[in-house]
Design a protein around this motif. Sequence first.
Motif, PDB file in Angstrom:
ATOM      1  N   ASP A  54       0.810  -1.224   0.000  1.00 24.17           N
ATOM      2  CA  ASP A  54       0.000   0.000   0.000  1.00 24.17           C
ATOM      3  C   ASP A  54       0.840   1.270   0.000  1.00 24.17           C
ATOM      4  O   ASP A  54       0.400   2.323   0.435  1.00 24.17           O
ATOM      5  CB  ASP A  54      -1.006  -0.005   1.156  1.00 24.17           C
ATOM      6  CG  ASP A  54      -0.388   0.253   2.534  1.00 24.17           C
ATOM      7  OD1 ASP A  54       0.857   0.231   2.648  1.00 24.17           O
ATOM      8  OD2 ASP A  54      -1.151   0.481   3.491  1.00 24.17           O
ATOM      9  N   LYS A  55       2.065   1.168  -0.549  1.00 27.60           N
ATOM     10  CA  LYS A  55       2.914   2.360  -0.652  1.00 27.60           C
ATOM     11  C   LYS A  55       2.368   3.376  -1.653  1.00 27.60           C
ATOM     12  O   LYS A  55       2.600   4.573  -1.527  1.00 27.60           O
ATOM     13  CB  LYS A  55       4.343   1.957  -1.073  1.00 27.60           C
ATOM     14  CG  LYS A  55       5.175   1.365   0.039  1.00 27.60           C
ATOM     15  CD  LYS A  55       6.389   0.646  -0.518  1.00 27.60           C
ATOM     16  CE  LYS A  55       7.382   1.580  -1.182  1.00 27.60           C
ATOM     17  NZ  LYS A  55       8.401   2.075  -0.253  1.00 27.60           N
ATOM     18  N   THR A  56       1.654   2.901  -2.693  1.00 21.66           N
ATOM     19  CA  THR A  56       1.143   3.808  -3.725  1.00 21.66           C
ATOM     20  C   THR A  56      -0.308   3.489  -4.055  1.00 21.66           C
ATOM     21  O   THR A  56      -0.785   2.377  -3.828  1.00 21.66           O
ATOM     22  CB  THR A  56       1.955   3.698  -5.030  1.00 21.66           C
ATOM     23  OG1 THR A  56       1.813   2.370  -5.551  1.00 21.66           O
ATOM     24  CG2 THR A  56       3.422   4.024  -4.804  1.00 21.66           C
ATOM     25  N   TYR A  57      -0.980   4.482  -4.631  1.00 21.37           N
ATOM     26  CA  TYR A  57      -2.343   4.234  -5.111  1.00 21.37           C
ATOM     27  C   TYR A  57      -2.321   3.224  -6.258  1.00 21.37           C
ATOM     28  O   TYR A  57      -3.245   2.415  -6.396  1.00 21.37           O
ATOM     29  CB  TYR A  57      -3.000   5.541  -5.560  1.00 21.37           C
ATOM     30  CG  TYR A  57      -4.411   5.308  -6.055  1.00 21.37           C
ATOM     31  CD1 TYR A  57      -5.403   4.914  -5.172  1.00 21.37           C
ATOM     32  CD2 TYR A  57      -4.734   5.434  -7.407  1.00 21.37           C
ATOM     33  CE1 TYR A  57      -6.695   4.648  -5.615  1.00 21.37           C
ATOM     34  CE2 TYR A  57      -6.020   5.177  -7.855  1.00 21.37           C
ATOM     35  CZ  TYR A  57      -6.991   4.785  -6.949  1.00 21.37           C
ATOM     36  OH  TYR A  57      -8.258   4.513  -7.394  1.00 21.37           O
ATOM     37  N   CYS A  91      -0.883   4.629   1.095  1.00 20.77           N
ATOM     38  CA  CYS A  91      -0.289   5.387  -0.019  1.00 20.77           C
ATOM     39  C   CYS A  91       0.832   6.282   0.498  1.00 20.77           C
ATOM     40  O   CYS A  91       0.918   7.473   0.161  1.00 20.77           O
ATOM     41  CB  CYS A  91      -1.353   6.207  -0.751  1.00 20.77           C
ATOM     42  SG  CYS A  91      -2.691   5.237  -1.463  1.00 20.77           S
ATOM     43  N   SER A  92       1.709   5.714   1.308  1.00 17.61           N
ATOM     44  CA  SER A  92       2.771   6.486   1.956  1.00 17.61           C
ATOM     45  C   SER A  92       3.735   7.111   0.964  1.00 17.61           C
ATOM     46  O   SER A  92       4.383   8.126   1.255  1.00 17.61           O
ATOM     47  CB  SER A  92       3.550   5.588   2.920  1.00 17.61           C
ATOM     48  OG  SER A  92       4.092   4.462   2.239  1.00 17.61           O
ATOM     49  N   GLU A  93       3.828   6.505  -0.228  1.00 15.13           N
ATOM     50  CA  GLU A  93       4.733   7.034  -1.252  1.00 15.13           C
ATOM     51  C   GLU A  93       3.979   7.855  -2.299  1.00 15.13           C
ATOM     52  O   GLU A  93       4.548   8.308  -3.271  1.00 15.13           O
ATOM     53  CB  GLU A  93       5.470   5.861  -1.915  1.00 15.13           C
ATOM     54  CG  GLU A  93       6.762   6.224  -2.581  1.00 15.13           C
ATOM     55  CD  GLU A  93       7.479   4.980  -3.103  1.00 15.13           C
ATOM     56  OE1 GLU A  93       7.212   4.577  -4.255  1.00 15.13           O
ATOM     57  OE2 GLU A  93       8.292   4.418  -2.360  1.00 15.13           O
ATOM     58  N   GLY A  94       2.675   8.000  -2.097  1.00 16.13           N
ATOM     59  CA  GLY A  94       1.901   8.846  -2.995  1.00 16.13           C
ATOM     60  C   GLY A  94       1.135   8.086  -4.049  1.00 16.13           C
ATOM     61  O   GLY A  94       0.622   6.985  -3.817  1.00 16.13           O
ATOM     62  N   PHE A  95       1.098   8.657  -5.242  1.00 12.69           N
ATOM     63  CA  PHE A  95       0.175   8.205  -6.279  1.00 12.69           C
ATOM     64  C   PHE A  95       0.697   7.046  -7.111  1.00 12.69           C
ATOM     65  O   PHE A  95       0.010   6.047  -7.323  1.00 12.69           O
ATOM     66  CB  PHE A  95      -0.157   9.389  -7.190  1.00 12.69           C
ATOM     67  CG  PHE A  95      -1.428   9.203  -7.963  1.00 12.69           C
ATOM     68  CD1 PHE A  95      -2.655   9.403  -7.363  1.00 12.69           C
ATOM     69  CD2 PHE A  95      -1.392   8.816  -9.290  1.00 12.69           C
ATOM     70  CE1 PHE A  95      -3.837   9.228  -8.075  1.00 12.69           C
ATOM     71  CE2 PHE A  95      -2.558   8.636 -10.003  1.00 12.69           C
ATOM     72  CZ  PHE A  95      -3.784   8.840  -9.395  1.00 12.69           C
ATOM     73  N   GLY A  96       1.896   7.188  -7.628  1.00 13.35           N
ATOM     74  CA  GLY A  96       2.441   6.194  -8.556  1.00 13.35           C
ATOM     75  C   GLY A  96       3.242   6.908  -9.629  1.00 13.35           C
ATOM     76  O   GLY A  96       3.606   8.068  -9.490  1.00 13.35           O
ATOM     77  N   SER A  97       3.486   6.227 -10.728  1.00 17.31           N
ATOM     78  CA  SER A  97       4.346   6.770 -11.777  1.00 17.31           C
ATOM     79  C   SER A  97       3.672   7.908 -12.537  1.00 17.31           C
ATOM     80  O   SER A  97       2.439   8.032 -12.536  1.00 17.31           O
ATOM     81  CB  SER A  97       4.699   5.662 -12.770  1.00 17.31           C
ATOM     82  OG  SER A  97       3.546   5.293 -13.514  1.00 17.31           O
ATOM     83  N   PRO A  98       4.458   8.738 -13.231  1.00 19.38           N
ATOM     84  CA  PRO A  98       3.871   9.777 -14.090  1.00 19.38           C
ATOM     85  C   PRO A  98       2.951   9.186 -15.154  1.00 19.38           C
ATOM     86  O   PRO A  98       1.911   9.776 -15.482  1.00 19.38           O
ATOM     87  CB  PRO A  98       5.096  10.450 -14.718  1.00 19.38           C
ATOM     88  CG  PRO A  98       6.213  10.196 -13.763  1.00 19.38           C
ATOM     89  CD  PRO A  98       5.932   8.837 -13.179  1.00 19.38           C
ATOM     90  N   GLU A  99       3.307   8.023 -15.691  1.00 24.24           N
ATOM     91  CA  GLU A  99       2.474   7.389 -16.719  1.00 24.24           C
ATOM     92  C   GLU A  99       1.124   6.960 -16.141  1.00 24.24           C
ATOM     93  O   GLU A  99       0.085   7.111 -16.791  1.00 24.24           O
ATOM     94  CB  GLU A  99       3.200   6.172 -17.304  1.00 24.24           C
ATOM     95  CG  GLU A  99       4.461   6.504 -18.087  1.00 24.24           C
ATOM     96  CD  GLU A  99       5.720   6.499 -17.226  1.00 24.24           C
ATOM     97  OE1 GLU A  99       6.824   6.506 -17.804  1.00 24.24           O
ATOM     98  OE2 GLU A  99       5.593   6.492 -15.981  1.00 24.24           O
ATOM     99  N   PHE A 100       1.140   6.429 -14.933  1.00 22.12           N
ATOM    100  CA  PHE A 100      -0.105   6.037 -14.277  1.00 22.12           C
ATOM    101  C   PHE A 100      -0.965   7.269 -14.006  1.00 22.12           C
ATOM    102  O   PHE A 100      -2.183   7.246 -14.195  1.00 22.12           O
ATOM    103  CB  PHE A 100       0.209   5.296 -12.979  1.00 22.12           C
ATOM    104  CG  PHE A 100      -1.009   4.935 -12.163  1.00 22.12           C
ATOM    105  CD1 PHE A 100      -2.010   4.142 -12.687  1.00 22.12           C
ATOM    106  CD2 PHE A 100      -1.140   5.397 -10.861  1.00 22.12           C
ATOM    107  CE1 PHE A 100      -3.125   3.799 -11.929  1.00 22.12           C
ATOM    108  CE2 PHE A 100      -2.248   5.071 -10.095  1.00 22.12           C
ATOM    109  CZ  PHE A 100      -3.236   4.277 -10.632  1.00 22.12           C
TER     110      PHE A 100
END
Length: 430
Positions: A294-297, A323-332
């Motif tokens: 659950d580090k990212t969305y 989501c401790s690391e936030g959203f995810g990659s720029p592409e996502f």
Amino acid sequence: MTEESIAISYGRGHLPLTLPEKAKATLIRKRALPKLPDSKAAIAAALSAPVASPPLTELAKNRASACILICDITRPVPNRLFLRPMIETMVAAGIPIGAISVLVATGLHRPNLADELSELVGDPWVLENVRVENHYARDEAAHVDLGFTKTRHTPVKLDRLFVEADLRIATGLVEPHFMAGWSGGRKVIAPGVAHHETIRTFHSARFMENPLAVQCNLIGNPLHEEQLEIVRMLGEVYALNTVLDEDRDLVCVTFGEIIASHQAAVDFVSAATQVPLARKYSTVVTSSAGYPLDKTYYQTIKGMVTPLDILKPGGTLIIASECSEGFGSPEFRKAQARLVELGPERFLATLTAKSLAEVDEWQTEMQLKPMRLGKVELYTTGLAGEDRTLTGVAMIDDIKAAIDRSIAASGDPNVAIIPEGPYVVPRYAA
């Protein structure tokens, strides 16, 4: 069941749940499996008595080099337990330690570096004594072209470090996977150390929309079948597979020929992981399995897909993910922005004609599955501002109030609660 006894995986700990008085909770967990009393002894036994192969000490004889694949930080694989014993066995059999490498199977995820790499490997001795590298799917020169699969014409390009090693071993965690059936084994190779064209073909709509590309199913699953064909194209490969319980303790380890040893681990865990239920629910509360999943969305979507078999049409799926690391990659992020702009039906229409999916848009495509069935509500402390809008789902700050609203809307007080999220697969069995 007391309110205090209900908590779901969240970040590195658990999130306590307080339920409305009217709620009738059903707690859904894996069947308890006995912990291995001595993990080191179990690993040594697996290496010396493997599935469908000679022991590691014999496999390593007369080999000039070796490459061991490990999963990236999104999987809680206990690398600290087995990497050093494997490497020391290889060295004792005659492979020079300088010719042994560990390759992080990142797929198209970001690399794991610095402190994160130390956490992932889990053993300073390994980092000090052998070459540890990340796989980079976009590095053209780092891959060997093996041609195409015969069945579905998937381009097969794999990391050169692994392909050219004299002894090849994949390691991983066997758990439900919402597209490939089960993680681990052959999946650590493709997409784990595959070129971006191979990965993007796997994740195109013709695979993703196949009704057999679902969790816990290997029969007729097009992703699994392609992965098996790629393994056979590659040739001699072995695997070490682990199974963990809810406490992340080792309950099973297998080693041997990659397909047979992976199947042995699947056979061990399958019945315990799939939980039959006699009804569906208008309210389902689940998690993204806590850290590191659950580090990212981006990874959170797995938890949205896994329980759909027990969600009533029009019901509410409530998921908690730090989501401790936030959203995810720029592409996502771009894919999610298109989903929000176009809506689910028009977004899917943009995917169906593509032979190569855009990077990470497949996870957005998977989010369409719960959105088609019901309402998705997300509790998170790690997203803010535009990130919350780009999820495309309803945001909540109070799980108890969300459960209360769902019960009121449906008139059904029964609530399914899945503390371990996608590591547990509930099945509707009428």
